[in-house]
Design a protein around this motif. Sequence first.
Motif, PDB file in Angstrom:
ATOM      1  N   GLU A  90     104.758 -17.948   7.548  1.00  0.00           N
ATOM      2  CA  GLU A  90     104.351 -19.306   7.150  1.00  0.00           C
ATOM      3  C   GLU A  90     103.558 -19.257   5.849  1.00  0.00           C
ATOM      4  N   GLU A  91     102.663 -18.287   5.740  1.00  0.00           N
ATOM      5  CA  GLU A  91     101.889 -18.146   4.503  1.00  0.00           C
ATOM      6  C   GLU A  91     102.811 -17.835   3.328  1.00  0.00           C
ATOM      7  N   TRP A  92     103.779 -16.963   3.532  1.00  0.00           N
ATOM      8  CA  TRP A  92     104.749 -16.617   2.490  1.00  0.00           C
ATOM      9  C   TRP A  92     105.512 -17.865   2.033  1.00  0.00           C
ATOM     10  N   ASP A  93     105.843 -18.737   2.978  1.00  0.00           N
ATOM     11  CA  ASP A  93     106.537 -19.982   2.628  1.00  0.00           C
ATOM     12  C   ASP A  93     105.695 -20.851   1.692  1.00  0.00           C
ATOM     13  N   LEU A  94     104.378 -20.843   1.882  1.00  0.00           N
ATOM     14  CA  LEU A  94     103.500 -21.601   0.983  1.00  0.00           C
ATOM     15  C   LEU A  94     103.603 -21.075  -0.443  1.00  0.00           C
ATOM     16  N   TYR A  95     103.662 -19.740  -0.577  1.00  0.00           N
ATOM     17  CA  TYR A  95     103.793 -19.154  -1.919  1.00  0.00           C
ATOM     18  C   TYR A  95     105.169 -19.456  -2.520  1.00  0.00           C
ATOM     19  N   LEU A  96     106.217 -19.411  -1.691  1.00  0.00           N
ATOM     20  CA  LEU A  96     107.550 -19.715  -2.195  1.00  0.00           C
ATOM     21  C   LEU A  96     107.620 -21.143  -2.727  1.00  0.00           C
ATOM     22  N   GLU A  97     106.978 -22.041  -2.015  1.00  0.00           N
ATOM     23  CA  GLU A  97     106.954 -23.438  -2.436  1.00  0.00           C
ATOM     24  C   GLU A  97     106.163 -23.603  -3.733  1.00  0.00           C
ATOM     25  N   LEU A  98     105.073 -22.858  -3.861  1.00  0.00           N
ATOM     26  CA  LEU A  98     104.243 -22.933  -5.062  1.00  0.00           C
ATOM     27  C   LEU A  98     104.966 -22.370  -6.282  1.00  0.00           C
ATOM     28  N   LEU A  99     105.653 -21.248  -6.118  1.00  0.00           N
ATOM     29  CA  LEU A  99     106.200 -20.517  -7.261  1.00  0.00           C
ATOM     30  C   LEU A  99     107.564 -21.039  -7.705  1.00  0.00           C
ATOM     31  N   LYS A 100     108.256 -21.759  -6.825  1.00  0.00           N
ATOM     32  CA  LYS A 100     109.553 -22.373  -7.135  1.00  0.00           C
ATOM     33  C   LYS A 100     110.651 -21.332  -7.338  1.00  0.00           C
ATOM     34  N   GLU A 101     110.536 -20.513  -8.373  1.00  0.00           N
ATOM     35  CA  GLU A 101     111.564 -19.519  -8.686  1.00  0.00           C
ATOM     36  C   GLU A 101     111.626 -18.449  -7.585  1.00  0.00           C
ATOM     37  N   ARG A 102     112.804 -17.919  -7.331  1.00  0.00           N
ATOM     38  CA  ARG A 102     113.010 -16.905  -6.293  1.00  0.00           C
ATOM     39  C   ARG A 102     112.317 -15.592  -6.699  1.00  0.00           C
ATOM     40  N   PRO A 103     111.370 -15.101  -5.910  1.00  0.00           N
ATOM     41  CA  PRO A 103     110.643 -13.876  -6.304  1.00  0.00           C
ATOM     42  C   PRO A 103     111.536 -12.638  -6.257  1.00  0.00           C
ATOM     43  N   VAL A 104     111.237 -11.718  -7.172  1.00  0.00           N
ATOM     44  CA  VAL A 104     111.862 -10.395  -7.170  1.00  0.00           C
ATOM     45  C   VAL A 104     110.788  -9.414  -6.690  1.00  0.00           C
ATOM     46  N   ILE A 105     110.999  -8.812  -5.527  1.00  0.00           N
ATOM     47  CA  ILE A 105     109.975  -7.954  -4.930  1.00  0.00           C
ATOM     48  C   ILE A 105     110.199  -6.498  -5.343  1.00  0.00           C
ATOM     49  N   LYS A 106     109.221  -5.962  -6.036  1.00  0.00           N
ATOM     50  CA  LYS A 106     109.310  -4.585  -6.523  1.00  0.00           C
ATOM     51  C   LYS A 106     108.562  -3.611  -5.619  1.00  0.00           C
ATOM     52  N   GLU A 107     107.502  -4.104  -4.987  1.00  0.00           N
ATOM     53  CA  GLU A 107     106.651  -3.204  -4.211  1.00  0.00           C
ATOM     54  C   GLU A 107     106.159  -3.924  -2.960  1.00  0.00           C
ATOM     55  N   ILE A 108     106.223  -3.228  -1.828  1.00  0.00           N
ATOM     56  CA  ILE A 108     105.642  -3.723  -0.578  1.00  0.00           C
ATOM     57  C   ILE A 108     104.795  -2.615   0.015  1.00  0.00           C
ATOM     58  N   HIS A 109     103.623  -2.985   0.469  1.00  0.00           N
ATOM     59  CA  HIS A 109     102.807  -2.017   1.204  1.00  0.00           C
ATOM     60  C   HIS A 109     102.285  -2.673   2.470  1.00  0.00           C
ATOM     61  N   LEU A 110     102.497  -2.008   3.605  1.00  0.00           N
ATOM     62  CA  LEU A 110     101.971  -2.464   4.886  1.00  0.00           C
ATOM     63  C   LEU A 110     100.701  -1.691   5.188  1.00  0.00           C
ATOM     64  N   GLY A 111      99.570  -2.419   5.269  1.00  0.00           N
ATOM     65  CA  GLY A 111      98.297  -1.778   5.560  1.00  0.00           C
ATOM     66  C   GLY A 111      97.645  -2.400   6.777  1.00  0.00           C
ATOM     67  N   GLY A 112      96.512  -1.846   7.160  1.00  0.00           N
ATOM     68  CA  GLY A 112      95.887  -2.363   8.378  1.00  0.00           C
ATOM     69  C   GLY A 112      94.432  -1.996   8.499  1.00  0.00           C
ATOM     70  N   GLU A 132     114.452 -13.593   3.029  1.00  0.00           N
ATOM     71  CA  GLU A 132     115.352 -14.732   3.205  1.00  0.00           C
ATOM     72  C   GLU A 132     115.433 -15.567   1.938  1.00  0.00           C
ATOM     73  N   ASN A 133     114.304 -15.624   1.200  1.00  0.00           N
ATOM     74  CA  ASN A 133     114.276 -16.402  -0.045  1.00  0.00           C
ATOM     75  C   ASN A 133     113.686 -15.589  -1.191  1.00  0.00           C
ATOM     76  N   ALA A 134     113.953 -14.289  -1.176  1.00  0.00           N
ATOM     77  CA  ALA A 134     113.477 -13.406  -2.243  1.00  0.00           C
ATOM     78  C   ALA A 134     114.504 -12.304  -2.452  1.00  0.00           C
ATOM     79  N   ASP A 135     114.464 -11.670  -3.617  1.00  0.00           N
ATOM     80  CA  ASP A 135     115.383 -10.586  -3.948  1.00  0.00           C
ATOM     81  C   ASP A 135     114.625  -9.276  -4.105  1.00  0.00           C
ATOM     82  N   ARG A 136     115.350  -8.205  -3.938  1.00  0.00           N
ATOM     83  CA  ARG A 136     114.781  -6.876  -4.129  1.00  0.00           C
ATOM     84  C   ARG A 136     115.013  -6.428  -5.563  1.00  0.00           C
ATOM     85  N   ALA A 137     113.981  -5.852  -6.187  1.00  0.00           N
ATOM     86  CA  ALA A 137     114.138  -5.344  -7.557  1.00  0.00           C
ATOM     87  C   ALA A 137     115.111  -4.164  -7.562  1.00  0.00           C
ATOM     88  N   GLU A 138     115.699  -3.909  -8.724  1.00  0.00           N
ATOM     89  CA  GLU A 138     116.627  -2.772  -8.826  1.00  0.00           C
ATOM     90  C   GLU A 138     115.914  -1.468  -8.495  1.00  0.00           C
TER      91      GLU A 138
END
Length: 454
Positions: A90-112, A132-138
């Motif tokens: 749900e939080e990610w959806d807020l950012y998608l709505e804010l940014l409009k353009e489809r994000p290209v994700i280059k880096e993901i880190h899962l922390g805790g 679902e609404n973002a692309d992976r960087a090359e």
Amino acid sequence: MSNFLINKYNVAGPRYTSYPTVPYWNQGTFSIEEYKETLKKSFSESNASEGISLYLHLPFCESLCTFCGCNKRITKRHDVESPYISAVLEEWDLYLELLKERPVIKEIHLGGGTPTFFSPENLTRLINGLFENADRAEEFEFSFEGHPNNTRKDHLKALFELGFDRVSYGVQDYNPVVQQAIHRFQPFRNVKDATEQAREIGYTSVGHDIIFGLPFQTVEHIKTTIEKTKELMPDRIAFYSYAHVPWIKGNGQRGFKEEDLPTADVKREMYETGKRMLAEAGYVEIGMDHFALKSDSLYKAVEDKKLHRNFMGYTASKTKVMIGLGVSAISDSWTGFAQNVKTLEEYYEILDKNEFPLYRGHILTEEDEKLRRHILNLMCNLQTSWKDENLAFPELPDVLIRLREMEADGLLTIEKDRLVINEKGRPFVRNVCMAFDLLLQRSKPETQLFSMTV
């Protein structure tokens, strides 16, 4: 390293995962709307060319490790997983709505927390939901923090199939007395199995975290831990000082007495011993507290002058935008920082209102931006330059005056238009950065907010 230098420079100081550092961010007057504008601007300038980074904070742990300073929620109930993932998406959806353009994700880190507290099925749901609404960087790098006791082969397989090829395991120390004190019980066998399974599956970088300065820890314990680590030869090693800040972190770091901790002199001997053993094993020291084999991408980033540092630590790739999702996560728009609320209850409550769960942050001034670049240069490359007029600032002569004593002690070299930290000065890189930290110099905090630099 002489005891004289240890005693002289062992002061409380930031670790500089950001500049300005978190204590100088503003909660009362921070404008979420202004931060969102900085994020939109940086995103539009950089998304197509370099993509963005995502940090996902997964806060649940089944037991409390008393050395830990992270934001966590202790529970053995796994029915908390699904609602939390729904909230993060749900939080990610807020950012998608804010940014409009489809994000290209280059880096993901899962922390805790413990990311592998979550089932492979729920982790798969989370990552697939992001795309679902973002692309992976090359070219991309996806990584996660794993607990050797509960990172199963099906966790490793599921994340590998989603694009993750880097994992970091928290080892800390193999001595049972130390493990008892920090409430972190994990035999070497578990670390060995988790490391070997990751490599069998195809992970290209396996890291181990080792901490010195823990309660009841001795130099001999460090030697034993590193000897065992050498049997597995992880690609990266984070070898860092325990940050004892119970006045900030609460009861989690009160499971032992102050006198149970090693002295600064002993801690420095631990560091020097570990550093020597790691060098003999073929590891190269990178930035501050990090070591890597020459085959690892972190070492290659140093060679190519592309090493970067952010709230995820040292990374081989840099993006202008880093979005933090989850409770207490921090986002970075390059000209602004923003942090999410720290309790699950408040996080859920704000998201239910369809609002960004941010509560504090900082919009960088022109001075802040210049100082941030200098501090990043020092933390990543152990040198900085003001040859470029854009990096000069009025207080620079004062900064250099503050550093003359460190130069006299042989820790750094000041030239006409640049500063270089010498090998002898590596352990004191935080002290050098403090001289550039004008906010710290102008307004010393009334209470100790930082761990000791040594």
